[in-house]
Design an enzyme around this catalytic site. Structure first.
Site: not given
Lengths: 269, 404
Positions: A49, A60
């Protein structure tokens, strides 16, 4: 391009879970991220990824935020992300882009899909785009045979899980915890039930992400999931060795080998 | 609801146009739960009565509509001021937080989180949380905690925890990011009191439902005072909650022109501004498709304004739709024009407005040049106490005996 489902099928045939590794493009710089991702492939990642650094990454935690910010300050562009995909996909390992939605919309959804496909990319993981708001992406992905990896969460209703897996191609991304990305000291007790609920709706492989940072945790997750997804721990390995490329790559390789041993040691159901 | 409202999926201006819900799956269940609880509450007479009672007896609503004679003489047009600056906590924001905090109690949650730019929404949230017995955490960009230290102290005195956000540009947009990160991990017991009519569905419509009293009251007050509707209504637009609250009362009055004034910062041509609709482009930010300040790659560009409350690179999606439909006109007002208007209002009417609201006054004075003799209704969304530090520096005030 290769759909990520092929890598999951290969792992299953070897009676293990797949190891999915994440790094943002452009971190520590574009060529450095290509070298790092290739090291992860060489050491045993089955699927890669590549994060598209974005200014407002709401899913995040601090580790990936720091890497993305460093990449943006270094001037990484969307075109650099596609160049990174091309370099990593050339290894034959299925390579997806994980991206917040706005950069794709800005690039042009159809144009992004076409350029990703021609770079050899396998598809997209979309943390802030759910299938019910993704008609343009679904159409473009179908047009270019790209994987559509949407997320399911412990808070998802059974109806939404069914709706989501019906729209997925490649694999389904199950978020193990209610929270943002980042290494955690213990694995989640929410992930197992979520994987069961997800598998009840689909034959696609289910990967579990958020919080896994070592081989022992990977083995535990591999006992019930088809794939183990690791991000922040890889970023951490590079952050901890900032300024020393060789040491960073060595740390990445060691971590990948530990995780790969973990996913292989998992007891398959 | 007028024809300018959202559909069931949160789209304004047609499916896929503006708004929607671009959010992590982990938060969708909470947004659905909120949507259902809100819709049920708004048709529950007990909830509506409790909300209206709080507004009247606690927040000091309805705020008056003030006929600003001396400013009118200066402008050459009749200027009416909707005095939201006189509400408890000093701005329109109290309406939104009382609604959302009551809804939080009704949903059985015990903690609220909020983002804040200037600190007005943070103070309002801390106030509502204190009054209703909820735990409160406020995320505020580190840069804003420095320029609005007084509001940090107010929130702390009210019992809220203020967390300085050190990521990204360390301003309002990053405070929203951090609040969303908290919410993903705390959603089982925590409500997010969103501070403006932006973000994912149902927030733009939900916030509007709690602030639309501004426009509904102003419409009736104007009829009572002048016997007719105003020729135009105006407000400042950052995220756009005070503006949409005013506009909602007049959207279906086709003869009433609508103006939103965005922060022009150093001037739109300098690139240092927050004029999202006037100078931005369509993108997705904080869960909605709307106008955004962004670069070629879709990375958010930092906004600039002397007013922390307007310093935001996005805007509520309903404003985007109103601009596209040409129902409302959005124009920039520079820092300097706003500060001049702040001083002018202080010296003509004895009213010190928030710098945000001073943008609305400045913009209205410009529009008045083309609309001499007409009636122009401004939403004076907040008071200027919190901005005295900025004014002190900008106007070189604070030394007794110095020339004025």
């Amino acid at each position: 391009m290769t759909s990520s489902s092929a890598a999951f099928a290969k792992a299953r045939a070897e009676n293990r879970a797949a190891l999915v590794g994440y790094l943002p493009a452009g971190f520590p710089d574009v060529d450095g991220s290509i070298a790092a991702l290739r090291a992860m492939v060489d050491a045993g990642c089955d699927v890669i990824e590549i994060g598209l650094p974005y200014s407002d990454p709401v899913m995040d935690g601090p580790t990936i935020q720091a890497a993305a910010q460093q990449a943006l300050e270094g001037g990484v562009r969307t075109a650099d992300v596609l160049r990174t995909v091309e370099a990593v996909a050339a290894t034959g390992t299925p390579t997806l882009v994980m991206t917040y939605w706005n950069p794709v919309e800005r690039y042009g959804v159809e144009r992004f899909a076409a350029d990703l496909a021609s770079a050899g990319g396998a598809g997209l993981i979309t943390p802030d785009l759910t299938p019910d708001f993704a008609p343009e992406w679904i159409a473009a992905a179908d047009q270019h045979d790209l994987d559509k990896v949407f997320l399911v969460a412990p808070s998802s209703t059974d109806e939404r899980i069914a709706m989501t897996t019906a729209a997925c191609r490649g694999f389904v991304y199950a978020t193990a915890v209610m929270g943002v990305t980042g290494a955690r000291t213990s694995t989640s007790d929410l992930a197992g039930p979520l994987v069961s609920r997800t598998k009840a709706t689909t034959t696609l492989p289910v990967g579990v992400g958020l919080g896994v940072s070592n081989g022992a945790q990977a083995a535990e997750v591999a006992s019930y999931a088809d794939g183990v997804i690791v991000g922040s721990a890889f970023v951490r390995a590079l952050l901890d060795n900032a300024g020393d490329r060789a040491a960073g790559l060595a740390a990445l390789t060691a971590l990948t080998e530990d995780l790969a041993a973990g996913v292989a040691g998992g007891v398959r159901a | 609801m007028s024809t300018y409202g959202a559909d069931d999926f949160g789209w304004f201006g047609g499916v896929g146009a503006f708004g929607g819900r671009f959010m992590p799956e982990a938060l969708i269940a909470a947004l659905d739960e909120l949507d259902i609880a809100w819709q049920k509450a708004m048709v529950d007479p007990a909830f509506v009565a409790e909300f209206e009672g709080l507004l009247q007896n606690y927040a000091g609503v309805p705020s008056m509509l003030y006929d600003a004679h001396r400013l009118s003489e200066h402008a050459g047009a009749r200027i009416l001021l909707k005095r939201e600056d006189l509400n408890h906590t000093g701005a329109h924001k109290i309406r939104n937080v009382l609604g959302q905090a009551l809804l939080t109690k009704r949903m059985g949650k015990t903690r609220v989180i909020a983002e804040t730019g200037a600190g007005q929404h943070g103070v309002a949230s801390a106030t509502a949380a204190a009054y209703l017995g909820l735990d409160c955490t406020v995320y505020m960009g580190e840069v804003d905690t420095e320029r609005q230290a007084l509001n940090v102290a107010r929130m702390q005195l009210l019992g809220a925890e203020v967390i300085p956000v050190k990521s990204g540009s360390r301003t309002l947009k990053d405070a929203i990011n951090e609040a969303l990160r908290d919410w993903v991990a705390s959603v089982d017991h925590t409500a997010y009191l969103f501070g403006t009519a932006a973000g994912p569905h149902p927030f733009p419509s939900l916030v509007l439902s709690f602030v639309r009293g501004i426009g509904d009251e102003a419409r009736q007050q104007c009829l009572d005072l002048t016997g007719r509707l105003p020729d135009a209504i105006t407000a400042c637009v950052g995220g756009g909650s005070n503006a949409i609250g005013l506009f909602a009362g007049f959207l279906d009055d086709a003869d009433v022109d609508i103006y939103g004034f965005e922060a022009g910062g150093d001037g739109v041509e300098t690139g240092r501004h927050a004029a999202t609709i006037f100078a931005g482009s369509i993108g997705v930010l904080h869960g909605a498709r709307t106008f955004v300040l962004q670069d070629e790659d879709g990375q958010t560009i930092e906004s600039h304004s002397i007013s922390a409350g307007l310093d935001y690179p996005g805007v509520g999606p309903q404003h985007a739709a109103l601009a596209q439909a040409r129902r409302a006109t959005y124009l920039p007002v520079t820092d300097a024009e706003a500060m001049d208007a702040m001083a002018l209002l202080a010296r003509t009417e004895g009213i010190i407005p928030a710098i945000e609201s001073a943008h609305a006054v400045a913009g209205t004075l410009k529009v008045a040049k083309e609309r001499q003799g007409e009636t122009l209704l401004i939403n004076l969304s907040g008071r200027g106490d919190k901005d005295m530090g900025t004014a002190l520096e900008y106007f070189h005030l604070g030394t007794a005996g110095a020339a004025k």
